[in-house]
Design an enzyme around this catalytic site. Structure first.
Site, PDB file in Angstrom:
ATOM      1  N   SER A 143       0.869  -1.184   0.000  1.00 22.35           N
ATOM      2  CA  SER A 143       0.000   0.000   0.000  1.00 22.35           C
ATOM      3  C   SER A 143       0.897   1.223   0.000  1.00 22.35           C
ATOM      4  O   SER A 143       2.051   1.162   0.420  1.00 22.35           O
ATOM      5  CB  SER A 143      -0.864   0.018   1.255  1.00 22.35           C
ATOM      6  OG  SER A 143      -1.436   1.302   1.440  1.00 22.35           O
ATOM      7  N   TYR A 156      -2.608  -1.255  10.432  1.00 22.70           N
ATOM      8  CA  TYR A 156      -2.498  -1.429   8.976  1.00 22.70           C
ATOM      9  C   TYR A 156      -1.142  -0.904   8.486  1.00 22.70           C
ATOM     10  O   TYR A 156      -0.434  -1.573   7.721  1.00 22.70           O
ATOM     11  CB  TYR A 156      -3.651  -0.688   8.299  1.00 22.70           C
ATOM     12  CG  TYR A 156      -3.748  -0.849   6.798  1.00 22.70           C
ATOM     13  CD1 TYR A 156      -4.165  -2.037   6.228  1.00 22.70           C
ATOM     14  CD2 TYR A 156      -3.442   0.214   5.947  1.00 22.70           C
ATOM     15  CE1 TYR A 156      -4.274  -2.174   4.853  1.00 22.70           C
ATOM     16  CE2 TYR A 156      -3.554   0.090   4.571  1.00 22.70           C
ATOM     17  CZ  TYR A 156      -3.969  -1.111   4.029  1.00 22.70           C
ATOM     18  OH  TYR A 156      -4.081  -1.241   2.666  1.00 22.70           O
TER      19      TYR A 156
HETATM   20  C1  BGC Z   1      -6.299   1.701   2.119  1.00 17.81           C
HETATM   21  C2  BGC Z   1      -7.501   2.566   1.857  1.00 17.81           C
HETATM   22  C3  BGC Z   1      -7.087   4.025   1.677  1.00 17.81           C
HETATM   23  C4  BGC Z   1      -5.978   4.127   0.671  1.00 17.81           C
HETATM   24  C5  BGC Z   1      -5.472   5.566   0.489  1.00 17.81           C
HETATM   25  C6  BGC Z   1      -5.242   1.936   1.097  1.00 17.81           C
HETATM   26  O1  BGC Z   1      -4.120   1.196   1.408  1.00 17.81           O
HETATM   27  O2  BGC Z   1      -6.689   0.349   2.105  1.00 17.81           O
HETATM   28  O3  BGC Z   1      -8.417   2.445   2.918  1.00 17.81           O
HETATM   29  O4  BGC Z   1      -8.195   4.787   1.262  1.00 17.81           O
HETATM   30  O5  BGC Z   1      -4.899   3.311   1.061  1.00 17.81           O
HETATM   31  O6  BGC Z   1      -5.195   6.167   1.708  1.00 17.81           O
END
Ligand code: BGC
Length: 255
Positions: A143, A156
């Protein structure tokens, strides 16, 4: 056909980015192991789409958050498909809470699926490659939050930051085995993980205002980046993160 006769396992591919990856790679000839928590109708739909794209595969179910399951998933995939060439660690969850309210259960869920799962599934996959004396590819769906703080999503971010260093470490450690390891780091994508956000107009507009390209990504745009890293074209790429975020990560401006 950039992935002809390659066997690819994609975790979390019953929906969202995982499903888009399964379909995109199948369009390039890859045979797909659709892996998800449960062998349900959604996993079946992904497999149907893989077949409609002209390829084939199977569904294997299991929660990646346990080492025992990870070994079983690889074993079953090899038994059904004959071998595995590429692992895409895509399964991921997030739980929103202010730091002081984060529960042990939510922390464990996020870390087990996102990081421990990728870690031990990779371990089982690499043992299979070593035993069959072949190289291979590992692509993690990380991410933008492997770099960028995300208030109220500390667990996360910890999992994705961990995934970044796991990837860098394994790229070095597994290079002698002919295995490349890379991350694809999406920004905001229109998928079920963002269901709540997509339903909230004000929140969505605030997010889009931070994205230089001015929109969310389509899952297929993330899948194209995974395809590149899984394909022969990326043979000399290892230890790197490819951001697919519309410019979100480095966006800064003053009035
Ligand atoms: C997350 C989302 C978030 C996006 C941008 C992703 O990794 O799962 O919830 O909107 O990042 O911030």
């Amino acid at each position: 056909m950039r992935m002809k006769d390659t066997v690819v396992l994609v975790t979390g591919s019953a929906q969202g980015i995982g499903r888009a990856i399964a379909i995109r790679l199948a369009q390039e000839g890859a045979r797909i192991v659709v892996e998800d928590r449960q062998d349900n109708a959604m996993a079946g739909q992904t497999l149907d789409s893989v077949r409609a794209a002209g390829s084939d595969g199977c569904v294997i179910a299991g929660d990646v958050g346990s080492v025992e399951n990870d070994r079983a998933i690889i074993e079953q995939a090899v038994a059904k498909m004959g071998r595995l060439d590429v692992l895409v660690n895509n399964a991921g969850v997030e739980r929103r809470a202010p730091f002081l309210d984060v529960t042990e259960a939510d922390y464990d869920l996020v870390m087990n699926v996102n990081l421990k799962g990728a870690f031990f599934l990779t371990q089982a996959f690499v043992k299979h490659l070593r035993d069959t004396q072949r190289g291979g590819r590992i692509v993690n769906v990380s991410s933008v939050h492997e770099e960028l703080p995300f208030p109220h999503f500390a667990s996360y971010c910890a999992s994705k930051g961990g995934m970044k260093m796991m990837m860098r470490n394994l790229a070095i450690e597994l290079a002698p085995l002919g295995i490349t390891v890379n991350n694809v780091a999406p920004g905001a994508v229109g998928t079920p993980i963002n269901q709540q956000l997509l339903a909230n107009k004000a929140q969505l507009e605030a997010l889009v205002a931070n994205i230089p390209l001015g929109r969310l990504a389509n899952p297929s745009e993330v899948a194209n980046a995974v395809l590149f890293l899984a394909s022969p074209e990326a043979s000399y790429v290892t230890g790197t993160t490819l951001f697919v975020d519309g410019g979100l990560l480095w966006n800064y401006a003053e009035q």
